[in-house]
Design an enzyme around this catalytic site. Structure first.
Site: not given
Ligand code: HEC
Ligand code: HEC
Length: 473
Positions: A213-215
């Site tokens: 969900l981030e990088m």
């Protein structure tokens, strides 16, 4: 010798001399002739009366001595503790149930933040390493679609190290479930992440690159490969870690962590206050600071980094939140995520966060559901301290059962009021770093349109206001 002793001797000598002269003349001239005393008898009578006068002289001079002595010497001599009366507003009735005796004896010590963050021996901070870490922190190429850098969610150049959103937004616009905490002063935390699952900045930095969900990178090896692919990175890593050291994820996170260790804010009104400038905090802030201690906020937000999960206090990093039943829990959905507790638990368990720069890092709590600092304070007072907030200042009567004494004990405590909430929030505003506040003011004064990062719209990359952060003395 103290001046008071001279007073003592002076009064004593004076009274003794006068007494002797008076007695001798009375006895010899009046009493002896009228009583028919002669020879030795006269002098025995004189001596007897003299003793009385000497005793009187001694008492009178002792009183003179005590009057002349400074209070401190007197209390010291008498073995009593000096009692100072607190200012009217802080004149709280004692809180019940009482803390244990040993806890009462332990006095809370307020401390300033050091101007250099601690670094592990294995990853010392050097200017070159910090510069390299800063580049990596701002490099979007470390994310799968090259759209997100650490700084996308932790805006340090133009903001307080946050993204200003309730919950973070990663690649492809995906929303995560948690609020991004600031990276400022993370270097002083012994437990990282909201639930404290990482024990060092190095370990923490291995999380976001591979968080889908981030990088969104597929593996940490892929992250290192992205770095190796850039010739100028290869040269910089060789300079910092030596040409023979292979570029893997460990050196990447080492450089990022070194940079994060320079992101500290010892430049706050609070730190100036505890370092000795009594005007650094105004009257409301000082009242708030006292309340922060007496109400018990310091139990969890303890030490120079205001957290029981910091390098200064690692005893009890995790805390139940909410600890007491309250109305806010459902209003702000505080138990949808229970942190460290197993799923399905009805109690949340979180790391006690630092409160430095908290006025600049809203929205608050793990889900970013609370916008206003005052509201966050109200929630803490009710959910963490089990106190009610009343409109009017008044004394609450309490009765509690003492098993040891087989009886009811009675007590009273001053109720928490909205004024207290305001004072505590004012104190928390004194925990903001000067430079971070200056950036905020600049942005506000210029009435610039903000992008979601808190950076003026259209300004990308290096920020135009702040230079590379460095420790400020
Ligand atoms: C998509 C947004 C996002 C990105 C990108 C991101 N973070 Fe975070 N960061 C977060 C969130 C959300 C948390 C809290 C997550 C949790 O506790 O479960 C966090 C937590 C942290 C913490 C812990 C702070 C504390 O008080 O414990 C640090 C340090 C940190 N991030 C550094 C980084 C670094 C370094 C990178 C780049 C490698 C990075 N972050 C990339 C959103 C992000
Ligand atoms: C029993 C431990 C405990 C006590 C006592 C406590 N707190 Fe907290 N505090 C926490 C925890 C745990 C969190 C994190 C909760 C979360 O993120 O959901 C927190 C969060 C906060 C936050 C929000 C921080 C942020 O960035 O989101 C503020 C502000 C705060 N506390 C202030 C206070 C004040 C003021 C007091 C005293 C009135 C206090 N706290 C008392 C444990 C405590």
């Amino acid at each position: 010798m103290h001046a008071a002793w001279f007073d003592f001797l002076g009064v004593f000598a004076l009274l003794a001399v006068f007494g002797a002269v008076a007695i001798l003349s009375i006895v010899l001239r009046e009493l002896a002739p009228s009583g028919g005393l002669t020879g030795r008898g006269r002098y025995l009578l004189a001596a007897g009366m003299g003793m009385g006068v000497l005793a009187f002289a001694a008492k009178a001079s002792a009183i003179a001595l005590m009057v002349a002595m400074p209070q401190a010497t007197l209390t010291q001599l008498s073995g009593l503790r000096e009692v100072t009366r607190p200012a009217r507003k802080d004149n709280f009735a004692p809180t019940y149930p009482r803390r244990s005796d040993s806890a009462q004896k332990r006095r809370y010590v307020w401390a300033a933040l050091p101007v250099v963050a601690p670094a592990p021996e294995a990853d010392p901070v050097s200017p070159e390493k910090v510069a390299l870490g800063e580049r990596l922190f701002h490099d979007k190429r470390l994310s799968l679609d090259r759209s997100i850098a650490c700084a996308s969610c932790h805006d340090v150049h133009g903001g307080a190290g946050i993204d200003g959103r309730p919950t973070a937004r990663g690649i492809g616009g995906q929303l995560g479930g948690r609020n991004a905490p600031t990276v400022w002063n993370a270097a002083f935390q012994a437990r990282l992440f909201l639930d404290g699952r990482a024990a060092s900045l190095e370990e923490q930095a291995k999380g976001p690159p591979v968080n889908p969900l981030e990088m969104g990178m597929h593996s940490l090896a892929d992250v290192a490969a992205r770095v190796v692919a850039e010739p100028d990175y290869r040269a910089a890593f060789a300079r910092v870690f030596g040409a023979e050291r292979q570029i893997d994820i460990d050196v990447v996170v080492a450089a990022i962590a070194a940079y994060e260790r320079t992101l500290i804010t010892p430049d706050t009104p609070y730190d100036r206050f505890v370092r000795g400038d009594p005007r650094a905090l105004d009257a409301a802030q000082q009242r708030g600071m006292a309340l922060f201690e007496t109400l018990g906020c310091v139990v969890c937000h303890v030490g120079p980094n205001f957290s029981s999960a910091s390098v200064y206090d690692t005893g009890a990093p995790y805390r139940l939140f909410p600890a007491y039943a309250n109305d806010y829990t459902s209003r702000y959905r505080l138990l949808e995520d229970v942190g460290r507790s197993p799923d399905g638990s009805r109690r949340g368990l979180w790391r006690a966060p630092s409160l430095r720069n908290v006025a600049l890092t809203g929205p608050y709590f793990h889900n970013g559901a609370v916008d206003k600092l005052e509201e966050a304070v109200r929630i803490m007072i009710t959910a963490q301290l089990g106190r009610r907030i009343l409109a009017e200042p008044r004394v609450e009567q309490l009765a509690y059962w003492s098993a040891a004494e087989q009886g009811w004990r009675h007590g009273a405590r001053r109720a928490v009021t909205e004024d207290d909430v305001r004072d505590i929030a004012a104190f928390l505003r004194g925990l903001s770093g000067d430079r971070l506040q200056a950036v905020k003011r600049l942005q506000r004064d210029a009435s610039l349109t903000m992008s979601h990062t808190g950076r003026p719209a259209g300004v990308e990359g290096r920020n135009c206001y702040v230079n590379r952060p460095r420790p400020v003395v």
